[in-house]
Design an enzyme around this catalytic site. Structure first.
Site, short mmCIF file in Angstrom:
data_model
loop_
_atom_site.label_atom_id
_atom_site.label_comp_id
_atom_site.label_asym_id
_atom_site.label_seq_id
_atom_site.Cartn_x
_atom_site.Cartn_y
_atom_site.Cartn_z
CE LYS A 14 -3.67 -2.20 2.61
NZ LYS A 14 -3.59 -2.76 3.95
CG HIS A 177 -3.37 -0.93 16.18
ND1 HIS A 177 -4.33 -1.62 16.86
CD2 HIS A 177 -3.38 -1.42 14.92
CE1 HIS A 177 -4.92 -2.50 16.06
NE2 HIS A 177 -4.35 -2.39 14.86
CG HIS A 203 -6.75 1.28 15.94
ND1 HIS A 203 -6.12 2.09 15.02
CD2 HIS A 203 -7.00 0.12 15.28
CE1 HIS A 203 -5.99 1.45 13.87
NE2 HIS A 203 -6.53 0.25 14.01
NE ARG A 236 -4.69 -10.60 15.14
CZ ARG A 236 -4.37 -9.38 14.71
NH1 ARG A 236 -4.82 -8.31 15.35
NH2 ARG A 236 -3.58 -9.23 13.68
NE ARG A 280 -18.49 -3.14 6.49
CZ ARG A 280 -17.50 -2.79 5.67
NH1 ARG A 280 -17.66 -1.78 4.85
NH2 ARG A 280 -16.38 -3.47 5.66
N GLY A 326 -11.83 1.32 11.38
CA GLY A 326 -13.05 0.91 10.66
C GLY A 326 -14.33 0.92 11.48
CD GLU A 379 -2.47 2.84 11.27
OE1 GLU A 379 -3.37 2.65 10.42
OE2 GLU A 379 -2.05 1.95 12.03
P1 ADP Z 1 -7.74 -3.05 9.57
O1 ADP Z 1 -7.59 -3.44 11.00
O2 ADP Z 1 -7.69 -4.21 8.63
O3 ADP Z 1 -6.90 -1.85 9.16
P2 ADP Z 1 -10.01 -1.26 9.38
O4 ADP Z 1 -9.60 -0.30 10.44
O5 ADP Z 1 -10.08 -0.78 7.98
O6 ADP Z 1 -9.22 -2.60 9.46
O7 ADP Z 1 -11.44 -1.80 9.80
C1 ADP Z 1 -12.12 -2.73 8.99
C2 ADP Z 1 -13.39 -3.14 9.71
O8 ADP Z 1 -14.17 -1.97 9.99
C3 ADP Z 1 -14.29 -4.00 8.87
O9 ADP Z 1 -13.94 -5.36 8.98
C4 ADP Z 1 -15.63 -3.73 9.48
O10 ADP Z 1 -15.83 -4.61 10.56
C5 ADP Z 1 -15.53 -2.33 10.03
N1 ADP Z 1 -16.33 -1.36 9.26
C6 ADP Z 1 -15.98 -0.70 8.15
N2 ADP Z 1 -16.98 0.08 7.72
C7 ADP Z 1 -18.00 -0.08 8.59
C8 ADP Z 1 -19.32 0.45 8.70
N3 ADP Z 1 -19.80 1.31 7.81
N4 ADP Z 1 -20.07 0.05 9.75
C9 ADP Z 1 -19.61 -0.82 10.64
N5 ADP Z 1 -18.36 -1.36 10.59
C10 ADP Z 1 -17.57 -1.01 9.58
#
Ligand code: ADP
Length: 396
Positions: A14, A177, A203, A236, A280, A326, A379
């Protein structure tokens, strides 16, 4: 000055290109399935997202294509314009409490630390090598996920196990993190207008960790010797009684690796709900009344609440609780369920303000004892800032 912020995984890469010090994003994207067939990449530029299919046998090939894209899109007119490449490096052990200019010694040390992060450090180093060979003129900087947590005190980072495990083998809590929590720490110091703020940074994404922050420093965090500690996450387990591992091995005939894999990839939301690791999907199933989804959501929320309560006391109170990543940035319902449980601490949610997604917002009521915020984490910009700083120092 143009700087690349890079996160290399075993089959992914990325990147975000910045104009610094303005922190303007010029282009970003990701290469996926490198070396495993059917690889492709996506780039985002001027609000447009483009996907292209192309076979990449190695990260080096992906970097070569990345450079072509930077040139074709007019982000750079020559390779030398990229003055720095900042790399996310997962594990810096006790050796690195800050980011570092990558030289042979650093590569060697990060490689030795691979025994603490076998899935991440070797992959990160493949990224380092690829950029070193394709953009030799750029300064390469390493930014560690563990570094921010090196300010934890011994009583927080030690496990109550035989002391020589720490002395001989480095068994301790490292935390991860770090760049995300450091970003939140910096942003909250700006928003609250004070450097000595007590902040609980949540986070919660696919991986999840909480961090107790005081004076801009990590006091404690929920991930541990590995990222599979603390909170329940997407796949996890987080904290468990270690003794269940040999018990399940005996019952199922699974090997140690298989059980560890179950704890990392088949537990959490996925394991309890039997539906999905994605919040989701869990939310959707909860709405339909699915019992296991409801149970998994209750367990998920309870663990976050327990850590917030722990850190509230550890910090002697809190100025702010922050939701990021997320789930934290997007899931109004998960945030609401968490804050509801914090009512005994006088923490109150403004339901209306909580209906926000992916942007900075204060979501607590005016009379809430602790302010609650949503802050999208960044980040990549932390990596770009550190890389820029080293280049500045070098030129002075
Ligand atoms: P990573 O730890 O892989 O960096 P992210 O911080 O991008 O992950 O988080 C991804 C997670 O965020 C997804 O698996 C999902 O559970 C959650 N997520 C993303 N968009 C939404 C949303 N609109 N509503 C609820 N949960 C969401």
């Amino acid at each position: 000055m143009k700087i690349l912020s890079v996160n290399a995984g075993s089959s992914s890469l990325k990147f975000t290109a910045y104009e610094m010090p303005e922190e303007k994003v010029l282009i970003s994207g990701a290469f996926e399935r490198i070396g495993i067939g059917e690889s492709f990449y996506t780039i985002k530029i001027n609000g447009e997202k483009i996907k292209k299919e192309k076979e990449f046998a190695s990260h080096k090939e992906a970097v070569a294509t990345l450079i072509d894209e930077l040139l074709e899109n007019g982000v750079i007119s020559s390779l030398e314009e990229i003055e720095g490449v900042g790399h996310r490096l997962v594990h810096g052990g006790e050796k690195y409490a800050e980011s570092v200019v990558i030289d042979e010694d650093v590569v060697q040390t990060v490689s030795e630390l691979s025994e603490l992060a076998p899935l991440h450090n070797p992959a990160n180093l493949i990224g380092v090598e690829a950029f070193k060979s394709e953009i030799p003129s750029a300064l390469e900087v390493g930014c560690f996920d563990t570094a921010f947590h090196q300010t934890m005190r011994k009583k927080e980072f030690l496990y109550p196990v035989p002391y020589e495990w720490y002395e001989k083998y480095g068994v301790r809590k490292y935390g991860f993190h770090g760049m995300s929590h450091a970003y939140i720490a910096g942003r909250m110091a700006e928003i609250l207008g004070k450097e000595d703020a007590r902040v609980i940074s949540c986070h919660i994404g696919n991986g999840a960790s909480l961090c107790a922050i005081k004076d801009g420093k990590s006091v404690d965090t929920s991930m541990g010797f590995t990222p599979n500690a603390g909170l329940m996450m997407g796949t996890r387990s987080g904290d468990i009684d270690a003794t269940l591992i040999p018990f399940i091995m005996g019952k199922t005939g699974k090997s140690l690796d298989e059980v560890i894999n179950d704890l990392n990839k088949k537990s959490g939301y996925l394991g309890v709900s039997g539906i999905s690791s994605d919040s989701r999907d869990i939310e959707e199933a909860v709405e339909k009344g699915n019992e296991r989804a409801i149970l998994s959501q209750e367990m998920y929320v309870e663990r976050i609440v327990n850590y917030i309560a722990e850190y509230y006391l550890e910090l002697g109170g809190a100025d702010a609780i922050v939701f990021t990543a997320g789930v934290g940035e997007n899931s109004a319902s998960t945030r609401a369920q968490i804050i509801q449980c914090l009512e005994p601490l006088g923490i109150k949610l403004d339901e209306e303000k909580n209906q926000t997604r992916g942007k900075e917002a204060l979501i607590s009521t005016e009379d809430s004892k602790v302010q609650v915020y949503v802050i999208p984490t960044d980040e990549e910009v932390m990596i770009a800032r550190d890389t820029y700083r080293f280049i500045q120092e070098r030129t002075i």
